[in-house]
Design a protein around this motif. Structure first.
Motif, short mmCIF file in Angstrom:
data_model
loop_
_atom_site.label_atom_id
_atom_site.label_comp_id
_atom_site.label_asym_id
_atom_site.label_seq_id
_atom_site.Cartn_x
_atom_site.Cartn_y
_atom_site.Cartn_z
N THR A 1 13.10 26.64 46.50
CA THR A 1 13.02 25.45 47.15
C THR A 1 12.75 24.31 46.42
N ALA A 2 12.80 23.17 46.76
CA ALA A 2 12.68 21.95 45.80
C ALA A 2 11.13 21.79 45.88
N ASP A 3 10.42 21.92 46.94
CA ASP A 3 9.04 21.60 47.25
C ASP A 3 8.34 23.09 48.12
N PRO A 4 7.84 23.83 46.97
CA PRO A 4 7.32 25.32 47.46
C PRO A 4 5.82 24.91 48.35
N ASP A 5 5.25 24.16 47.94
CA ASP A 5 4.00 23.71 48.52
C ASP A 5 4.18 23.27 50.22
N SER A 6 5.09 22.31 50.24
CA SER A 6 5.38 21.63 51.39
C SER A 6 5.86 22.82 52.28
N LEU A 7 6.98 23.58 51.83
CA LEU A 7 7.72 24.56 52.53
C LEU A 7 6.69 25.66 53.16
N ALA A 8 5.65 26.04 52.26
CA ALA A 8 4.83 27.07 52.59
C ALA A 8 3.66 26.50 53.63
N PHE A 32 16.64 30.21 63.42
CA PHE A 32 16.43 28.57 63.05
C PHE A 32 16.68 28.49 61.60
N THR A 33 17.00 27.37 61.25
CA THR A 33 17.21 26.84 59.90
C THR A 33 15.69 25.83 59.56
N ASP A 34 15.19 26.34 58.51
CA ASP A 34 13.99 25.90 58.13
C ASP A 34 14.28 24.52 57.48
N PRO A 35 13.23 23.48 57.10
CA PRO A 35 13.55 22.23 56.64
C PRO A 35 14.11 22.25 55.12
N ALA A 36 13.97 23.49 54.60
CA ALA A 36 14.88 23.56 53.26
C ALA A 36 16.15 23.90 53.30
N GLY A 37 16.45 24.29 54.55
CA GLY A 37 17.86 24.65 54.64
C GLY A 37 18.23 26.24 54.71
N HIS A 38 17.16 27.15 54.88
CA HIS A 38 16.97 28.42 54.79
C HIS A 38 17.32 28.97 56.11
N ARG A 39 18.26 29.90 56.58
CA ARG A 39 18.48 30.34 57.90
C ARG A 39 17.63 31.70 58.04
N VAL A 40 16.81 31.71 59.15
CA VAL A 40 15.61 32.59 59.42
C VAL A 40 16.27 33.24 60.74
N GLU A 41 15.75 34.69 60.72
CA GLU A 41 15.79 35.34 62.00
C GLU A 41 14.47 35.82 62.46
N LEU A 42 14.30 35.67 63.82
CA LEU A 42 12.78 36.19 64.31
C LEU A 42 13.08 37.44 64.94
N TRP A 43 12.24 38.42 65.00
CA TRP A 43 12.36 39.52 65.88
C TRP A 43 11.06 40.04 66.59
N GLN A 44 11.17 40.08 67.74
CA GLN A 44 10.05 40.91 68.49
C GLN A 44 10.61 42.19 68.98
N PRO A 45 9.79 43.31 68.45
CA PRO A 45 10.21 44.36 68.54
C PRO A 45 9.88 44.62 70.32
N PRO A 46 10.69 45.81 70.98
CA PRO A 46 10.60 46.06 72.12
C PRO A 46 9.13 46.72 72.29
N THR A 47 8.54 46.41 73.64
CA THR A 47 7.11 47.08 73.54
C THR A 47 7.12 48.41 74.27
N ASP A 48 8.22 48.97 74.84
CA ASP A 48 8.29 50.11 75.24
C ASP A 48 8.54 51.37 74.49
#
Length: 123
Positions: free
Chosen positions: A14-21, A106-122
């Protein structure tokens, strides 16, 4: 024969690692250590039912358009999607429930596609 034991890391350019972090810290609570510009995910921190998955998809898969996608385990997919939207993430989808849990994307501000996962609680 030597064997792989675990996923060692995910690395973005990414162009600006500190900003994305800082963006990931602010909008998803990702604690990034300054001494190595990374976040450590210890297996002891995984929620019940959480695990790391390595999987291959066919080249013509429509599950994601990029060559790869990063998946983060979260405690609240719906809440995380609201947070990233407030942080100007784009192309937000979800949450989607299935037998494996709840998912969002979602796509983060630097253009990386990200998946979020919440495991089932059962589990």
């Amino acid at each position: 024969m030597a064997k792989i034991q675990a996923l060692g890391g995910v690395f973005f350019k990414t162009a600006d690692p500190d900003s994305l972090a800082a963006w990931y810290q602010q909008h998803l609570g990702l604690g990034v250590a300054e001494d190595y510009c990374g976040a450590n995910f210890s297996p002891s921190q995984y929620p019940q039912g959480g695990f790391t998955l390595w999987s291959l998809f066919p080249k013509d898969s429509t599950y994601f358009a990029e060559d790869f996608i990063v998946n983060f385990i979260v405690d609240d997919v719906a809440g995380a999607l609201v947070q990233v939207k407030l942080g100007d993430a784009t192309d937000i989808k979800g949450p989607v429930l299935d037998p494996c849990g709840s998912f969002g994307w979602f796509t983060d501000p630097a253009g990386h596609r990200v998946e979020l996962w919440q495991p089932p609680t059962d589990n």
